[in-house]
Design an enzyme around this catalytic site. Structure first.
Site, PDB file in Angstrom:
ATOM      1  CB  CYS A   1      -5.898  -6.702  -0.838  1.00  0.00           C
ATOM      2  SG  CYS A   1      -4.125  -7.040  -1.016  1.00  0.00           S
TER       3      CYS A   1
ATOM      4  CB  CYS B   1      -0.912   0.011   1.220  1.00  0.00           C
ATOM      5  SG  CYS B   1      -2.284  -1.157   1.160  1.00  0.00           S
TER       6      CYS B   1
ATOM      7  CB  CYS C   1      -4.849   1.729   1.852  1.00  0.00           C
ATOM      8  SG  CYS C   1      -5.358   3.455   1.686  1.00  0.00           S
TER       9      CYS C   1
END
Length: 243
Positions: free
Chosen positions: A204, A120, A227
């Site tokens: 994800c 991320c 994130c």
């Protein structure tokens, strides 16, 4: 004497607009000198079309930053293009991590399996920080009902060291979101009908069963709920980027 600190500016803005509706918060915020240069950051996800529509009415030329992690669902990319055209948004900027960074840190695309926080950071947090370097504030679609760190959101919040965040929908309820979409005949993200009430990167994000929390499909099975781009003082706080 006015408090010119970041916290002082956020307090002043919240006091100024605390009784305003979401659309008015957005309308006034894009021209308020206490905010400066403003951009909307949008994932073009499940509920993003609400703010995108408001922007199209208030300021269709407002910069909209869309982070393409290069791991998004194909449906999200198609939806982004379709919504941009339908709403007449004239300054949508597609943000991506540099190819050299991807090659250095995630050459085989497997980083999300071993270290999703690092993935991320690479694909979202750092590119967004670079894109936001020219702005004093950014607009988000976060809402209190989403829970967790979002449960006490204000319309305006400080993001140290120098930036503010604007959350026009902070006080909305889930039904408010649905009602707005229906009343304005807005297109839904195609994955919503397939059980994805919260949509991120394809590797994800999983479908959510009836009765589950709407964000249960994000990083399922991991101790991770964000994130990283929305943390303040958390383990993945966005940092100053110099390159």
């Amino acid at each position: 004497m006015l408090d010119g600190t970041l916290d002082g500016r956020a307090w002043r803005l919240n006091d100024r607009y605390r009784h305003h509706a979401a659309s008015e918060v957005l309308r006034r915020a894009v021209g308020d000198p206490d905010l400066g240069r403003v951009a909307l950051v949008s994932s073009f996800g499940a509920e993003s079309v609400v703010l995108l529509h408001m922007v199209s009415v208030v300021a269709p030329g407002l910069p909209v930053l869309f982070i393409d992690t290069q791991m998004l669902f194909a449906e999200t990319l198609d939806y982004q293009r379709a919504v941009t055209a339908r709403l007449g948004l004239t300054d949508v900027r597609v943000i991506r991590a540099g190819a050299d960074r991807i090659a250095a840190r995630d050459p085989d695309g497997s980083l999300h399996r071993v270290d999703p926080d690092a993935c991320c950071d690479l694909r979202k947090t750092v590119p967004l920080e670079q894109a936001l370097a020219g702005f004093d504030a950014w607009i988000t679609g976060r809402k209190r009902f989403q829970g967790g760190q979002r449960a006490t959101l204000d319309f305006f919040e400080p993001e140290p060291p120098t930036r503010l965040r604007v959350n026009p929908l902070a006080h909305w309820r889930p039904q408010d979101v649905q009602d707005y979409m229906i009343e304005n005949n807005l297109p839904r993200h195609p994955l919503i009908a397939k059980g994805y009430p919260s949509i991120g990167c394809a590797p994800c994000t999983s479908a959510v069963a009836p009765g589950e929390d709407p964000r249960a499909g994000r990083w399922r099975g991991r101790d991770k709920t964000e994130c990283g781009i929305h943390f303040i003082g958390g383990r993945m706080s966005r940092r100053k980027v110099t390159a």
